[in-house]
Scaffold this motif. Structure first.
Motif, PDB file in Angstrom:
ATOM      1  N   ARG A  93       2.589  -4.074   0.630  1.00 62.96           N
ATOM      2  CA  ARG A  93       2.021  -4.538  -0.480  1.00 62.96           C
ATOM      3  C   ARG A  93       1.267  -3.571  -1.620  1.00 62.96           C
ATOM      4  NH1 ARG A  93      -1.938  -8.785   1.669  1.00 62.96           N
ATOM      5  NH2 ARG A  93      -2.352  -9.112  -0.642  1.00 62.96           N
ATOM      6  N   ARG A  96       4.127  -1.673  -3.275  1.00 63.03           N
ATOM      7  CA  ARG A  96       4.576  -2.578  -4.301  1.00 63.03           C
ATOM      8  C   ARG A  96       3.949  -3.050  -5.653  1.00 63.03           C
ATOM      9  NH1 ARG A  96       6.538  -5.449   0.205  1.00 63.03           N
ATOM     10  NH2 ARG A  96       4.899  -6.912   0.044  1.00 63.03           N
ATOM     11  N   ALA A  97       2.388  -3.110  -5.269  1.00 64.89           N
ATOM     12  CA  ALA A  97       1.693  -3.454  -6.500  1.00 64.89           C
ATOM     13  C   ALA A  97       1.273  -2.189  -7.294  1.00 64.89           C
ATOM     14  CB  ALA A  97       0.268  -3.786  -5.796  1.00 64.89           C
ATOM     15  N   SER A  99       3.563   0.483  -7.708  1.00 62.00           N
ATOM     16  CA  SER A  99       4.788   0.710  -8.437  1.00 62.00           C
ATOM     17  C   SER A  99       4.790  -0.144  -9.604  1.00 62.00           C
ATOM     18  CB  SER A  99       5.939   0.432  -7.472  1.00 62.00           C
ATOM     19  OG  SER A  99       6.101  -0.741  -6.976  1.00 62.00           O
ATOM     20  N   ASN A 100       4.231  -1.295  -9.751  1.00 61.52           N
ATOM     21  CA  ASN A 100       4.444  -2.261 -10.739  1.00 61.52           C
ATOM     22  C   ASN A 100       3.016  -2.275 -11.594  1.00 61.52           C
ATOM     23  OD1 ASN A 100       6.744  -3.202  -9.864  1.00 61.52           O
ATOM     24  ND2 ASN A 100       5.889  -4.768  -8.477  1.00 61.52           N
ATOM     25  N   TRP A 101       2.013  -1.389 -11.061  1.00 64.29           N
ATOM     26  CA  TRP A 101       0.927  -1.255 -11.864  1.00 64.29           C
ATOM     27  C   TRP A 101       0.049  -2.281 -11.914  1.00 64.29           C
ATOM     28  CZ3 TRP A 101      -0.988   3.479 -13.356  1.00 64.29           C
ATOM     29  CH2 TRP A 101       0.167   4.421 -13.260  1.00 64.29           C
ATOM     30  N   ASP A 102       0.119  -3.077 -10.874  1.00 61.78           N
ATOM     31  CA  ASP A 102      -0.374  -4.338 -10.759  1.00 61.78           C
ATOM     32  C   ASP A 102      -1.722  -4.389 -10.050  1.00 61.78           C
ATOM     33  OD1 ASP A 102      -1.142  -7.216 -10.678  1.00 61.78           O
ATOM     34  OD2 ASP A 102       0.661  -7.858  -9.787  1.00 61.78           O
ATOM     35  N   ILE A 103      -2.924  -4.240 -10.819  1.00 66.54           N
ATOM     36  CA  ILE A 103      -4.184  -4.034 -10.191  1.00 66.54           C
ATOM     37  C   ILE A 103      -4.576  -5.373  -9.699  1.00 66.54           C
ATOM     38  CG2 ILE A 103      -6.529  -3.473 -10.753  1.00 66.54           C
ATOM     39  CD1 ILE A 103      -4.515  -1.121 -11.121  1.00 66.54           C
ATOM     40  N   GLY A 104      -4.213  -6.523 -10.253  1.00 61.70           N
ATOM     41  CA  GLY A 104      -4.835  -7.772  -9.567  1.00 61.70           C
ATOM     42  C   GLY A 104      -4.295  -7.898  -8.247  1.00 61.70           C
ATOM     43  N   ALA A 105      -2.925  -7.537  -8.017  1.00 59.71           N
ATOM     44  CA  ALA A 105      -2.333  -7.557  -6.522  1.00 59.71           C
ATOM     45  C   ALA A 105      -2.873  -6.547  -5.683  1.00 59.71           C
ATOM     46  CB  ALA A 105      -0.684  -7.225  -6.594  1.00 59.71           C
ATOM     47  N   VAL A 106      -3.250  -5.469  -6.208  1.00 59.03           N
ATOM     48  CA  VAL A 106      -4.103  -4.526  -5.235  1.00 59.03           C
ATOM     49  C   VAL A 106      -5.424  -5.034  -4.800  1.00 59.03           C
ATOM     50  CG1 VAL A 106      -5.351  -2.160  -5.173  1.00 59.03           C
ATOM     51  CG2 VAL A 106      -3.128  -2.585  -6.329  1.00 59.03           C
ATOM     52  N   ARG A 108      -6.106  -8.003  -4.456  1.00 63.87           N
ATOM     53  CA  ARG A 108      -6.211  -9.377  -3.636  1.00 63.87           C
ATOM     54  C   ARG A 108      -5.565  -8.630  -2.091  1.00 63.87           C
ATOM     55  NH1 ARG A 108      -3.266 -11.434  -8.219  1.00 63.87           N
ATOM     56  NH2 ARG A 108      -1.112 -10.696  -7.525  1.00 63.87           N
TER      57      ARG A 108
END
Length: 339
Positions: A93, A96-97, A99-106, A108
């Motif tokens: 998780r 993937r977060a 790699s997508n630069w998704d700080i919100g997913a990190v 979570r």
């Protein structure tokens, strides 16, 4: 001093430190690289319906744990390296977060969510604890002798109260039909649900920490104010220094070792915060690293605990404490060498 005398004084302390600090720490470190799991076996179970002529039997395969002669579950332990640390940090998780630069997913992911709140909780409350403690100490130091005793007693009450009881007291003022909530609803003519708002809960937890710990800073600062050189203060007054200038250029530099000391204590204590999560029931909104370790140790439906993940979380928490303390300890060491 003779070695025998020295050993008699120091030996018991070293022994207790080895038993209650070093040994548990090494055990937690070893457990973070191991996974202990129960051994399961498959059994064929035949189930028959009642009756004789029309009796129907079905066969099913069930997985059951292996038991020893005493009826306890047999377990096996294997080395997994850094797998437990990877699982705590988020594993796939997290990859993937990132790699997508998704700080919100990190954020979570439980660990990073707990780390974000723990750092915010620790660093934001620190300056308020120092400022409020110093302000109260200065006021009490300049108060009349007749009222110093009662003022000191009232100022120490938040620190004397048991942490969980103090957190529950603040919670009862704001949660549900708390007194403060009712006043705010009447003032703004609206309904408030403090417990349903994560940022409101976070603010209350920080408010409680400052309210609870500031008296400790007050006691330390008040003791330090008794050692301020009065001749230096009188010289500053003669030179025309204002009250703020005397505080800034005379008192605060004199109290700087105590400021560093309080900072060290607060960083260690706040980074390991746990009572606030329990007292404010903030598990669904905000958790700390210490609570995350506790959560790993809770048994699941089968009664199993994630000992390896809890140990990895505890070690990561300790590493965070060491990083936070590096700067204050470096300053303390530099001041010590300079002295």
């Amino acid at each position: 001093m003779k070695f025998k005398t020295f050993a008699m004084f120091v030996g018991p302390s070293i022994l207790l430190m080895l038993v209650f600090i070093a040994f548990p720490l090494v055990t937690v470190l070893v457990n973070s690289f191991q996974v202990t799991q129960p051994i399961f076996t498959t059994q064929t179970v035949e189930t028959c319906t009642p009756g004789f002529v029309t009796q129907t039997c079905t066969t099913s395969v069930k997985t059951v744990p292996v038991l020893d002669e005493a009826g306890n579950t047999v377990t096996t332990t294997r080395w997994v390296g850094l797998s437990s640390y990877a699982n705590v940090l988020g594993g796939d998780r997290l990859t993937r977060a990132l790699s997508n630069w998704d700080i919100g997913a990190v954020l979570r992911i439980d660990f990073w969510k707990a780390l974000r709140f723990t750092l915010t909780f620790t660093l934001i409350t620190l300056p308020f604890v120092l400022a409020l403690g110093l302000a109260v100490a200065v006021v009490v130091n300049n108060a009349a002798r007749s009222i110093k005793g009662p003022v000191i007693f009232v100022s120490l009450l938040p620190f004397i109260i048991t942490p969980v009881i103090g957190a529950l007291s603040i919670r009862w003022l704001f949660y549900g039909d708390g007194i403060v909530t009712i006043w705010l609803e009447a003032l703004f003519s609206t309904d408030l649900a403090v417990a349903a708002n994560g940022w409101a809960v976070e603010f209350l937890m920080m408010f409680y920490r400052v309210w609870h710990v500031a008296p400790f800073a007050f006691v330390i600062f008040y003791a330090g104010l008794q050692t301020v050189n009065q001749d230096t203060l009188e010289s500053a007054v003669i030179d025309g220094a204002s009250r703020w200038e005397r505080l800034r250029y005379v008192v605060i530099p004199h109290l700087m070792p105590l400021i560093v000391f309080i900072t060290l204590i607060h960083l260690m204590d706040a980074y390991r915060a746990f009572e606030e999560v329990i007292g404010f029931s903030s598990q669904s909104h905000r958790i700390t690293l210490q609570y995350l370790t506790y959560d790993f140790l809770q048994p699941d439906d089968a009664g199993n605990r994630q000992i390896s993940s809890a140990s990895a979380s505890a070690m990561l928490t300790m590493i965070g404490v060491v990083i936070l303390l590096a700067a204050p300890l470096r300053r303390t060491w530099r001041d010590h060498r300079g002295g």
